[in-house]
Design an enzyme around this catalytic site. Structure first.
Site, mmCIF file in Angstrom:
data_model
loop_
_atom_site.group_PDB
_atom_site.id
_atom_site.type_symbol
_atom_site.label_atom_id
_atom_site.label_comp_id
_atom_site.label_asym_id
_atom_site.label_seq_id
_atom_site.Cartn_x
_atom_site.Cartn_y
_atom_site.Cartn_z
ATOM 1 N N ARG A 132 3.452 -25.797 -2.692
ATOM 2 C CA ARG A 132 3.051 -25.448 -4.061
ATOM 3 C C ARG A 132 1.795 -26.222 -4.425
ATOM 4 O O ARG A 132 0.852 -25.692 -4.995
ATOM 5 C CB ARG A 132 4.173 -25.734 -5.074
ATOM 6 C CG ARG A 132 3.691 -25.630 -6.523
ATOM 7 C CD ARG A 132 4.800 -25.507 -7.577
ATOM 8 N NE ARG A 132 5.966 -26.302 -7.303
ATOM 9 C CZ ARG A 132 6.054 -27.634 -7.432
ATOM 10 N NH1 ARG A 132 5.006 -28.329 -7.853
ATOM 11 N NH2 ARG A 132 7.160 -28.256 -7.146
ATOM 12 N N ASP A 166 -13.274 -12.780 -17.711
ATOM 13 C CA ASP A 166 -12.493 -12.016 -16.739
ATOM 14 C C ASP A 166 -13.480 -11.100 -16.006
ATOM 15 O O ASP A 166 -14.036 -10.174 -16.597
ATOM 16 C CB ASP A 166 -11.411 -11.209 -17.480
ATOM 17 C CG ASP A 166 -10.521 -10.398 -16.541
ATOM 18 O OD1 ASP A 166 -11.000 -10.032 -15.443
ATOM 19 O OD2 ASP A 166 -9.373 -10.105 -16.916
ATOM 20 N N LYS A 177 -7.275 -6.004 -7.757
ATOM 21 C CA LYS A 177 -8.206 -4.885 -7.905
ATOM 22 C C LYS A 177 -9.285 -4.922 -6.809
ATOM 23 O O LYS A 177 -8.945 -4.793 -5.661
ATOM 24 C CB LYS A 177 -8.797 -4.911 -9.318
ATOM 25 C CG LYS A 177 -7.766 -5.210 -10.430
ATOM 26 C CD LYS A 177 -6.721 -4.125 -10.609
ATOM 27 C CE LYS A 177 -5.528 -4.551 -11.469
ATOM 28 N NZ LYS A 177 -5.845 -5.078 -12.789
ATOM 29 N N TYR A 220 -7.927 -6.676 -21.280
ATOM 30 C CA TYR A 220 -6.812 -6.043 -20.567
ATOM 31 C C TYR A 220 -5.538 -6.130 -21.409
ATOM 32 O O TYR A 220 -5.256 -7.174 -22.010
ATOM 33 C CB TYR A 220 -6.649 -6.784 -19.232
ATOM 34 C CG TYR A 220 -5.500 -6.317 -18.392
ATOM 35 C CD1 TYR A 220 -5.550 -5.076 -17.757
ATOM 36 C CD2 TYR A 220 -4.375 -7.112 -18.207
ATOM 37 C CE1 TYR A 220 -4.496 -4.647 -16.978
ATOM 38 C CE2 TYR A 220 -3.320 -6.681 -17.414
ATOM 39 C CZ TYR A 220 -3.384 -5.450 -16.806
ATOM 40 O OH TYR A 220 -2.334 -5.032 -16.026
HETATM 41 C C1 LIG Z 1 -5.188 -5.887 -13.753
HETATM 42 C C2 LIG Z 1 -5.979 -6.760 -14.631
HETATM 43 C C3 LIG Z 1 -5.493 -8.014 -15.058
HETATM 44 C C4 LIG Z 1 -4.102 -8.500 -14.720
HETATM 45 O O1 LIG Z 1 -3.964 -8.744 -13.358
HETATM 46 P P1 LIG Z 1 -2.563 -8.604 -12.583
HETATM 47 O O2 LIG Z 1 -2.924 -8.942 -11.194
HETATM 48 O O3 LIG Z 1 -2.100 -7.184 -12.764
HETATM 49 O O4 LIG Z 1 -1.621 -9.565 -13.220
HETATM 50 C C5 LIG Z 1 -6.322 -8.799 -15.831
HETATM 51 N N1 LIG Z 1 -7.549 -8.382 -16.192
HETATM 52 C C6 LIG Z 1 -8.037 -7.180 -15.818
HETATM 53 C C7 LIG Z 1 -9.406 -6.781 -16.259
HETATM 54 C C8 LIG Z 1 -7.273 -6.323 -15.039
HETATM 55 O O5 LIG Z 1 -7.771 -5.130 -14.688
#
Ligand SMILES: *Cc1c(COP(=O)(O)O)cnc(C)c1O
Length: 380
Positions: free
Chosen positions: A46, A170, A195, A98
């Site tokens: 961890r 982000d 993604k 998001y």
């Molecule tokens: C999918 C997404 C998240 C969240 O990520 P997860 O891996 O699904 O927890 C955060 N920000 C954006 C812009 C996203 O597309």
């Protein structure tokens, strides 16, 4: 090294113990100490794991940060970043973040005393107006989901610095291939590795990257304390995905250009939203801060009542949430990703019932266009 070489050779690209050019998956949870007094690099997985560490050092390289931290999801990474703050602290947050981030802020972090002010971060006067004592940070996405609106990162970074606020971006939609917020003045970058970074719709992961040592230390402490770390297997898989980010992005974008040209001339489409269109109000800022404009496209159908019929008639393009995979993915935000937002608020935010979001994949572009075309022509 330039970016595409860094994707392959950045971070720790070779196993220290064996020279293996693909970092092995170190599944061990714990590490043997030869003597009680031994001071070893690895103790417990961890706190630190060699496979995860290779991924983390690669991500720090790609975003030009001091250190990166890998989490079990993008949401877990964002949770750890929010945990830098304490009860009473206030965060300015972009209006189109998001949905899961909005939920985390409103339904979880607020219960722990964090306060959030929602702002349209494209409008610098709105950002300035939201600054008051107690504001500790600004958190935003650019381009946003699903409207692909762009905020001026350098201008916001200047405001953040002048007002002693942290700036958190982000960078999931652009990926470091197209945008590097830390170079433009941000302090922390977060990603859903699920993604574009992973790129194959086969894992869930998150990344946080810190620009300076002090924040890196705090994030290391939070990652270990909260414990939502990425597994060694998924760390390996994410690293494997990242190696082809450049190759994938070039095809994603080439295909996106062709799809946009097709959509623009279609009588079934009322409006195409893409920061790379000269007619888009975000175009100049996007051009200034992004290398390319990505492969996320949103469009409005001429007849919004046909959204369901249209997506149901697609054959190759998958009707699915998520984005950034090699396969083209399509969704209807009003009933899928943004379905939890009350209709009036959603419409006020320009997310109409006929809005479609398309994550253009890397299939042959002719097949993507042919699929869209047959679905339009077969509309009831
Ligand atoms: C999918 C997404 C998240 C969240 O990520 P997860 O891996 O699904 O927890 C955060 N920000 C954006 C812009 C996203 O597309």
């Amino acid at each position: 090294m330039k970016f595409n070489s860094k994707l392959i050779h950045g971070g720790i690209s070779e196993d220290e113990a064996t020279g293996a050019v693909s970092i092995p998956v170190y599944r061990a949870s714990t590490y043997h100490k030869p003597f009680l007094s031994s001071n070893l690099k690895w103790e417990y997985s961890r706190s630190g794991n060699p496979t995860r560490a290779a991924l983390e050092s690669l991500m720090a390289d790609l975003e030009n940060g001091t250190a990166a931290f890998a989490f079990s999801s993008g949401s877990a990474a964002i949770h750890a970043v929010f945990s830098l703050f304490s009860a009473g602290d206030e965060i300015i947050i972009g209006k189109d973040v998001y949905g899961g981030t909005f939920r985390l802020a409103n339904q979880v972090m607020k219960r722990f005393g964090l306060k959030f002010t929602v702002v349209d971060t494209r409008k610098l006067d709105e950002v300035l107006a939201a600054i008051k004592p107690g504001v500790k940070a600004i958190y935003l996405e650019t381009p946003t989901n699903p409207l692909l609106e762009v905020s001026d990162l350098a201008a916001i970074a200047k405001i953040a610095q002048e007002n002693n606020m942290l700036m958190i971006v982000d960078n999931t939609f652009a990926s470091p291939y197209n945008q590097k917020p830390l170079e433009l003045g941000a302090d922390i970058v977060v990603h859903s590795g699920t993604k574009y970074l992973g790129g194959h719709s086969d894992l869930v992961a998150g990344i946080a990257v810190a620009k300076d040592e002090k924040i890196a230390e705090k994030l290391a402490f939070l990652q270990n304390s909260i414990g939502s770390v990425l597994s060694p297997d998924d760390s390996w898989l994410l690293m494997r995905g990242i190696k082809t980010l450049g190759a994938r992005m070039r095809i994603h974008e080439e295909n996106a250009q062709a799809v946009i040209a097709y959509l623009l001339q279609s009588k079934y489409v009322k409006k195409v939203l893409y920061p790379g269109l000269k007619t888009n109000p975000s175009f100049e800022i996007a051009k200034k801060q992004m290398k390319g404009f990505g492969a996320m496209i949103s469009f409005e159908l001429a007849d919004e009542y046909q959204a369901a019929d249209f997506v149901n008639k697609l054959r190759m393009i998958s009707l699915a949430e998520s984005l950034g995979g090699i396969e083209s993915l399509i969704e209807v935000p009003a009933v899928m990703t943004h379905g939890a937002i009350p209709r009036e608020i959603r419409l006020k935010n320009s997310i109409s019932d006929g809005l479609i979001r398309l994550s253009v994949g890397i299939e042959d572009k002719e097949d993507i266009i042919a699929d869209l075309d047959q679905a339009f022509k077969n509309l009831d």
